[in-house]
Design an enzyme around this catalytic site. Structure first.
Site, PDB file in Angstrom:
ATOM      1  N   TYR A  74      -9.018   5.365   7.771  1.00 21.40           N
ATOM      2  CA  TYR A  74      -9.157   5.717   9.187  1.00 21.40           C
ATOM      3  C   TYR A  74     -10.200   6.824   9.259  1.00 21.40           C
ATOM      4  CZ  TYR A  74      -4.685   3.395  10.383  1.00 21.40           C
ATOM      5  OH  TYR A  74      -3.677   2.486  10.580  1.00 21.40           O
TER       6      TYR A  74
ATOM      7  N   TYR B  17       4.421   6.647   9.867  1.00 22.60           N
ATOM      8  CA  TYR B  17       3.585   5.476   9.580  1.00 22.60           C
ATOM      9  C   TYR B  17       4.379   4.403   8.824  1.00 22.60           C
ATOM     10  CZ  TYR B  17      -0.780   2.934   8.886  1.00 22.60           C
ATOM     11  OH  TYR B  17      -1.768   1.976   8.922  1.00 22.60           O
TER      12      TYR B  17
ATOM     13  N   HIS C  50       0.855  -1.195   0.000  1.00 25.26           N
ATOM     14  CA  HIS C  50       0.000   0.000   0.000  1.00 25.26           C
ATOM     15  C   HIS C  50       0.884   1.235   0.000  1.00 25.26           C
ATOM     16  CE1 HIS C  50      -3.929  -1.858   1.814  1.00 25.26           C
ATOM     17  NE2 HIS C  50      -3.426  -2.599   0.828  1.00 25.26           N
TER      18      HIS C  50
ATOM     19  N   PRO D 276      -3.330   0.573  19.006  1.00 24.95           N
ATOM     20  CA  PRO D 276      -3.147   0.055  17.647  1.00 24.95           C
ATOM     21  C   PRO D 276      -3.304   1.085  16.518  1.00 24.95           C
ATOM     22  CG  PRO D 276      -5.271  -0.631  18.523  1.00 24.95           C
ATOM     23  CD  PRO D 276      -4.559   0.055  19.636  1.00 24.95           C
TER      24      PRO D 276
ATOM     25  N   LYS E 242       1.891   0.131  15.099  1.00 27.96           N
ATOM     26  CA  LYS E 242       3.316   0.047  15.409  1.00 27.96           C
ATOM     27  C   LYS E 242       3.733  -1.179  16.232  1.00 27.96           C
ATOM     28  CE  LYS E 242       4.978   3.507  13.331  1.00 27.96           C
ATOM     29  NZ  LYS E 242       4.682   2.888  12.042  1.00 27.96           N
TER      30      LYS E 242
HETATM   31  C1  PHB Z   1      -5.393  -4.283  10.914  1.00 28.41           C
HETATM   32  O1  PHB Z   1      -5.501  -4.495   9.711  1.00 28.41           O
HETATM   33  O2  PHB Z   1      -5.671  -5.161  11.761  1.00 28.41           O
HETATM   34  C2  PHB Z   1      -4.959  -2.953  11.410  1.00 28.41           C
HETATM   35  C3  PHB Z   1      -4.605  -1.979  10.489  1.00 28.41           C
HETATM   36  C4  PHB Z   1      -4.203  -0.733  10.927  1.00 28.41           C
HETATM   37  C5  PHB Z   1      -4.152  -0.462  12.275  1.00 28.41           C
HETATM   38  C6  PHB Z   1      -4.493  -1.432  13.215  1.00 28.41           C
HETATM   39  C7  PHB Z   1      -4.904  -2.688  12.770  1.00 28.41           C
HETATM   40  O3  PHB Z   1      -3.778   0.770  12.706  1.00 28.41           O
END
Ligand code: PHB
Ligand code: APR
Length: 393
Positions: A203, A387, A75, A295, A299
């Site tokens: 997000y 990120y 990505h 989460p 990280k």
């Molecule tokens: C996930 O795909 O489980 C996932 C992706 C991004 C995050 C946390 C979990 O910030």
């Protein structure tokens, strides 16, 4: 009692313990890995799935990136959604870097296979695991396995046994400083048999609370909803989950996640935690045993990988040159990275979540920050470099 002699005794077969064992093997260093859960449990446990560019590169260099190259999804950006609009943060053009979406359980599967191919010891379902004498030159790990009692004598112990393990609590309390912050919310996460409706993560900050759109494959969507930290999953029948996801993720261009059969759901709390230092005598902590991040910044796994990379280099230096210098620097070096990840994860969390007690001022400030982050090249670059992963020291 059977007596096993090795160079490094590793407690825990999560990503930290397994990758450390593999990196040590590549350096010609012997280890024994001791895990208290079953192989199946360790593989099937559902966790996060974002790998920083540096994590991807390391897995390739270590020869365990074959399936990742085929099945991992590269990505080059993410979306931040608010006010019904998705705004793209273009990692590739801002930093020249990218991430891979590849489940932690896939990483663990690949590492278990790599370990088993070396023929070196990896014990699952070990009971009563305990560590001893790690403030001396001859530490020991004792455990029970398949009805027998075992003792591993080693030069060093790596405590890779996660947040609820036994290694960190074995360090005298006066020798550790704990830094902690709990959040007044949790995440309700699901996996669904549904093709991802967007090819990058979304997000979303919404008046009803945060939501995240992610994926595991071309057929599986991973979704999260901000909820109470002690949310009872029984209050969330599938229809309620979908209607809440629709409400929080749909954007004005008509985009929303595809629905499908939900085959896994669970609630996780969120916390920030750091134990310092990450070493006591001949015991070295790595990964979740030493630190936890919320989460939102993706990280956790990447920090565990960075820790064991530093640790494997330091141990290789010890065996090659009898130099303890890198071992002495291990904790401080890891903690510099850990604290930057704590800062970023805490910032991403506060950027996107709704605090139950937030004043109206806080809501306006949050929207202004999102507006800034999605319009200023400087701010987008800062998000993108954190990120995709800060450079390794
Ligand atoms: C996930 O795909 O489980 C996932 C992706 C991004 C995050 C946390 C979990 O910030
Ligand atoms: N004895 C042996 N093994 C243990 C013990 C014990 N007493 N206690 C826990 N373990 C095992 C757990 O069963 C687990 O398999 O240690 C392992 C720790 O693995 P993780 O919790 O996955 O931690 P880590 O390897 O540091 O990986 C960090 O995992 O929790 C996520 O978000 C986190 O993605 C990050 C990554």
């Amino acid at each position: 009692m059977s007596d096993i002699r090795t160079q490094v005794g590793i407690v825990g077969a999560g990503p930290a313990g397994l990758l450390l064992a593999h990196l040590l093997h590549l350096e010609g260093i012997e280890s024994v890995v001791i895990e208290n859960r079953s192989q199946r449990h360790v593989i099937e446990r559902v966790r996060a799935g974002v790998l920083e560019q540096g994590t991807v590169d390391l897995l390739h260099e270590a020869g365990v990136g074959c399936r990742l190259a085929k099945e991992g999804m590269r990505h080059e950006g993410i979306y931040l959604a608010f006010g019904g609009v998705r705004h793209r943060i273009d990692f590739a053009s801002l930093t020249g870097r990218a991430i891979a979406v590849y489940g932690q359980n896939e990483v663990v599967t690949d590492l278990i296979h790599a370990r088993q191919a070396t023929g070196q010891p990896l014990f699952f379902e070990a009971a009563d695991v305990a560590i001893h004498d790690f403030d001396s030159a001859s530490p020991r790990i004792t455990f029970k396995h398949a009805g027998g009692a075992h003792a591993v004598r080693c030069d060093f112990i790596a405590g890779c046994d996660g947040f609820h393990g036994i290694c960190r609590p074995a360090i005298p309390a006066h020798a550790l400083s704990i830094f902690e912050c709990e959040y007044p919310f949790g995440w309700l996460g699901i996996l669904a048999h549904a093709a991802p409706s967007c090819d990058e993560l979304v997000y979303s900050r919404h008046e009803r609370g945060f939501a995240l759109f992610s994926m595991r494959s071309s057929k599986v969507t991973r979704l999260y909803l901000q909820c109470a930290p002690d949310e009872d999953i029984r209050n969330w029948p599938d229809e309620r989950i979908w209607s809440e996801l629709d409400a929080r993720l749909s954007t004005s261009d008509g985009w929303k996640p595809n629905q499908g059969e939900i085959f896994q759901k669970g609630v996780t709390g969120m916390r920030s935690f750091v134990a310092e230092p990450m070493r006591h005598g001949r015991l070295f902590l790595a990964g979740d045993a030493a630190h936890i991040v919320p989460p939102t910044g993706a990280k956790g796994l990447n920090l565990a990988v960075a820790d064991v990379r530093y640790l494997s280099i330091a141990l290789a230096g010890f065996y090659r040159e009898r130099s303890e210098r890198a071992l002495q620097e291990y904790s401080a070096k890891c903690l510099r990275r850990v604290w930057k990840a704590q800062r970023f994860s805490n910032w991403m969390t506060s950027l996107l979540h709704l605090s139950p007690a937030a004043a109206p001022f806080e809501n306006r400030r949050q929207l202004a920050e999102l507006d800034y982050v999605t319009s200023s090249t400087a701010a987008m670059t800062s998000l993108a470099e954190n990120y995709t992963g800060l450079p390794m020291e």
